[in-house]
Design a protein around this motif. Sequence first.
Motif, PDB file in Angstrom:
ATOM      1  N   ASP A 100      -5.944  -6.892  -5.369  1.00 13.91           N
ATOM      2  CA  ASP A 100      -7.248  -7.282  -5.924  1.00 13.91           C
ATOM      3  C   ASP A 100      -8.263  -6.154  -5.830  1.00 13.91           C
ATOM      4  O   ASP A 100      -9.232  -6.132  -6.586  1.00 13.91           O
ATOM      5  N   THR A 101      -8.055  -5.192  -4.930  1.00  8.79           N
ATOM      6  CA  THR A 101      -8.991  -4.066  -4.815  1.00  8.79           C
ATOM      7  C   THR A 101      -8.947  -3.163  -6.042  1.00  8.79           C
ATOM      8  O   THR A 101      -9.841  -2.337  -6.241  1.00  8.79           O
ATOM      9  N   ARG A 102      -7.936  -3.324  -6.876  1.00  3.84           N
ATOM     10  CA  ARG A 102      -7.776  -2.515  -8.089  1.00  3.84           C
ATOM     11  C   ARG A 102      -8.288  -3.224  -9.346  1.00  3.84           C
ATOM     12  O   ARG A 102      -8.235  -2.659 -10.436  1.00  3.84           O
ATOM     13  N   SER A 103      -8.748  -4.451  -9.224  1.00  6.32           N
ATOM     14  CA  SER A 103      -8.924  -5.312 -10.389  1.00  6.32           C
ATOM     15  C   SER A 103     -10.036  -4.884 -11.342  1.00  6.32           C
ATOM     16  O   SER A 103     -10.071  -5.343 -12.489  1.00  6.32           O
ATOM     17  N   THR A 104     -10.943  -4.029 -10.899  1.00  7.84           N
ATOM     18  CA  THR A 104     -12.009  -3.572 -11.800  1.00  7.84           C
ATOM     19  C   THR A 104     -11.610  -2.329 -12.583  1.00  7.84           C
ATOM     20  O   THR A 104     -12.385  -1.836 -13.401  1.00  7.84           O
ATOM     21  N   ASP A 105     -10.408  -1.826 -12.341  1.00  2.03           N
ATOM     22  CA  ASP A 105      -9.905  -0.633 -13.022  1.00  2.03           C
ATOM     23  C   ASP A 105      -8.562  -1.000 -13.643  1.00  2.03           C
ATOM     24  O   ASP A 105      -7.544  -1.049 -12.948  1.00  2.03           O
ATOM     25  N   ALA A 106      -8.541  -1.268 -14.949  1.00  2.00           N
ATOM     26  CA  ALA A 106      -7.323  -1.766 -15.596  1.00  2.00           C
ATOM     27  C   ALA A 106      -6.161  -0.800 -15.435  1.00  2.00           C
ATOM     28  O   ALA A 106      -5.010  -1.220 -15.242  1.00  2.00           O
ATOM     29  N   GLU A 107      -6.427   0.486 -15.480  1.00  3.47           N
ATOM     30  CA  GLU A 107      -5.336   1.465 -15.364  1.00  3.47           C
ATOM     31  C   GLU A 107      -4.683   1.401 -13.984  1.00  3.47           C
ATOM     32  O   GLU A 107      -3.453   1.375 -13.864  1.00  3.47           O
ATOM     33  N   ARG A 108      -5.495   1.348 -12.933  1.00  3.91           N
ATOM     34  CA  ARG A 108      -4.945   1.252 -11.580  1.00  3.91           C
ATOM     35  C   ARG A 108      -4.321  -0.119 -11.335  1.00  3.91           C
ATOM     36  O   ARG A 108      -3.329  -0.243 -10.613  1.00  3.91           O
ATOM     37  N   PHE A 109      -4.898  -1.139 -11.930  1.00  4.62           N
ATOM     38  CA  PHE A 109      -4.407  -2.506 -11.729  1.00  4.62           C
ATOM     39  C   PHE A 109      -3.028  -2.686 -12.361  1.00  4.62           C
ATOM     40  O   PHE A 109      -2.112  -3.246 -11.737  1.00  4.62           O
ATOM     41  N   LEU A 110      -2.849  -2.223 -13.592  1.00  2.98           N
ATOM     42  CA  LEU A 110      -1.556  -2.348 -14.271  1.00  2.98           C
ATOM     43  C   LEU A 110      -0.567  -1.302 -13.777  1.00  2.98           C
ATOM     44  O   LEU A 110       0.642  -1.535 -13.797  1.00  2.98           O
ATOM     45  N   ASN A 111      -1.066  -0.131 -13.383  1.00  9.47           N
ATOM     46  CA  ASN A 111      -0.286   0.910 -12.688  1.00  9.47           C
ATOM     47  C   ASN A 111       1.019   1.222 -13.424  1.00  9.47           C
ATOM     48  O   ASN A 111       2.117   1.141 -12.863  1.00  9.47           O
ATOM     49  N   ALA A 112       0.888   1.608 -14.679  1.00  8.94           N
ATOM     50  CA  ALA A 112       2.057   1.861 -15.523  1.00  8.94           C
ATOM     51  C   ALA A 112       2.258   3.350 -15.758  1.00  8.94           C
ATOM     52  O   ALA A 112       1.310   4.144 -15.779  1.00  8.94           O
ATOM     53  N   ASP A 113       3.533   3.736 -15.921  1.00  5.90           N
ATOM     54  CA  ASP A 113       3.887   5.080 -16.347  1.00  5.90           C
ATOM     55  C   ASP A 113       5.003   4.962 -17.373  1.00  5.90           C
ATOM     56  O   ASP A 113       5.269   3.872 -17.899  1.00  5.90           O
ATOM     57  N   GLU A 114       5.687   6.069 -17.669  1.00  3.83           N
ATOM     58  CA  GLU A 114       6.714   6.031 -18.705  1.00  3.83           C
ATOM     59  C   GLU A 114       7.905   5.142 -18.332  1.00  3.83           C
ATOM     60  O   GLU A 114       8.661   4.699 -19.201  1.00  3.83           O
ATOM     61  N   GLN A 115       8.067   4.828 -17.049  1.00  9.10           N
ATOM     62  CA  GLN A 115       9.132   3.928 -16.613  1.00  9.10           C
ATOM     63  C   GLN A 115       8.720   2.452 -16.657  1.00  9.10           C
ATOM     64  O   GLN A 115       9.553   1.566 -16.476  1.00  9.10           O
ATOM     65  N   GLY A 116       7.435   2.208 -16.836  1.00  6.06           N
ATOM     66  CA  GLY A 116       6.947   0.836 -16.835  1.00  6.06           C
ATOM     67  C   GLY A 116       5.877   0.629 -15.788  1.00  6.06           C
ATOM     68  O   GLY A 116       5.329   1.574 -15.223  1.00  6.06           O
ATOM     69  N   SER A 117       5.576  -0.638 -15.504  1.00  5.91           N
ATOM     70  CA  SER A 117       4.525  -0.987 -14.554  1.00  5.91           C
ATOM     71  C   SER A 117       5.082  -1.001 -13.133  1.00  5.91           C
ATOM     72  O   SER A 117       6.245  -1.339 -12.903  1.00  5.91           O
ATOM     73  N   HIS A 118       4.226  -0.620 -12.187  1.00  2.00           N
ATOM     74  CA  HIS A 118       4.613  -0.594 -10.772  1.00  2.00           C
ATOM     75  C   HIS A 118       3.612  -1.444  -9.999  1.00  2.00           C
ATOM     76  O   HIS A 118       2.548  -0.977  -9.581  1.00  2.00           O
TER      77      HIS A 118
ATOM     78  N   ALA B 299       0.825  -1.211   0.000  1.00  2.00           N
ATOM     79  CA  ALA B 299       0.000   0.000   0.000  1.00  2.00           C
ATOM     80  C   ALA B 299       0.859   1.260   0.000  1.00  2.00           C
ATOM     81  O   ALA B 299       0.473   2.289  -0.559  1.00  2.00           O
ATOM     82  N   THR B 300       2.022   1.183   0.626  1.00  2.00           N
ATOM     83  CA  THR B 300       2.911   2.358   0.692  1.00  2.00           C
ATOM     84  C   THR B 300       3.993   2.324  -0.372  1.00  2.00           C
ATOM     85  O   THR B 300       4.617   3.350  -0.653  1.00  2.00           O
ATOM     86  N   ASN B 301       4.216   1.152  -0.972  1.00  2.00           N
ATOM     87  CA  ASN B 301       5.263   1.004  -1.985  1.00  2.00           C
ATOM     88  C   ASN B 301       4.808   0.007  -3.036  1.00  2.00           C
ATOM     89  O   ASN B 301       4.950  -1.205  -2.857  1.00  2.00           O
ATOM     90  N   PRO B 302       4.255   0.481  -4.162  1.00  2.49           N
ATOM     91  CA  PRO B 302       3.754  -0.449  -5.178  1.00  2.49           C
ATOM     92  C   PRO B 302       4.850  -1.296  -5.816  1.00  2.49           C
ATOM     93  O   PRO B 302       4.545  -2.316  -6.450  1.00  2.49           O
ATOM     94  N   ASP B 303       6.114  -0.902  -5.637  1.00  2.00           N
ATOM     95  CA  ASP B 303       7.228  -1.687  -6.165  1.00  2.00           C
ATOM     96  C   ASP B 303       7.818  -2.630  -5.112  1.00  2.00           C
ATOM     97  O   ASP B 303       8.924  -3.157  -5.295  1.00  2.00           O
ATOM     98  N   PHE B 304       7.075  -2.876  -4.027  1.00  4.07           N
ATOM     99  CA  PHE B 304       7.572  -3.728  -2.952  1.00  4.07           C
ATOM    100  C   PHE B 304       7.915  -5.120  -3.477  1.00  4.07           C
ATOM    101  O   PHE B 304       7.157  -5.717  -4.243  1.00  4.07           O
ATOM    102  N   LEU B 305       9.073  -5.630  -3.043  1.00  2.08           N
ATOM    103  CA  LEU B 305       9.520  -6.969  -3.426  1.00  2.08           C
ATOM    104  C   LEU B 305       9.652  -7.838  -2.182  1.00  2.08           C
ATOM    105  O   LEU B 305      10.312  -7.459  -1.213  1.00  2.08           O
TER     106      LEU B 305
END
Length: 259
Positions: A146-164, A111-117
């Motif tokens: 899964d809370t993002r799954s009905t919104d493809a843009e939020r679910f894929l969460n991509a910008d010019e650097q790629g997906s997060h 929730a605080t870091n979408p790039d969490f590994l």
Amino acid sequence: MSLLTELNTAIRTGRLEIVDLTAPLTEGTPVLQLPEPFANTIGFQLEEISRYDERGPRWYWNNIHTGEHTGTHVDAPNHWVSGKDGLDVAQIPLGQLVAPAVVLDFSAQAATNPDFLLEIADVRAWEAEHGSLPEGGWLLYRTGWDTRSTDAERFLNADEQGSHTPGVSAECARWLAEETAIAGFGVETVGTDAGRAPELDPAFPCHELLLGAGKYGLTQLQNLASVPATGALLIVSPLPIVGGSGSPARVYALVEREG
């Protein structure tokens, strides 16, 4: 009372809850988007054949158009070059599709870091509290995605650097593949790897290492918040597509409730 009768009674009385972990499959279901020059799968589509009309007066049915890796789906070992000589989706033993599952909850971190590994130390800490990962079972990785799954843009969460989107470090993927006895690894995101997986070494480590080790992937799960950390029985039902690299699947968990 037979074992199956006892199981049925437990379900009917609510002592065993069936938790659906499957995302509904619609034309809006998000699908992985690879950059050029790579080819992409199609989205899910229904093509009506007849609906109580002159094409078929008393029946309704459709053709479906989709890729193997659309929505909640299974990755078979042969999906990746490292597992090209491994099992196809029709060959996965049923005993590995009905197996114990544990849930590792890192939704607060994601929730605080979408790039969490996820790291080995994270899994080790979980094991210290809950016990070992299940032999021949599934590790399900909860991130709250899964809370993002009905919104493809939020679910894929991509910008010019790629997906997060959250995922697993290369070191952790190697450890899960080589040092644990799990059969498979499941996530809530569009794929088993993190959005930034192309930057890791190896790239796409969950695909490269887990599938290469003959293990399975499971993606776009929902409702892991309703599954306890330990004690659930996972049931995964892909289509037995001969030669297939994966399949959309209905996935659910049997969870014992106090009654």
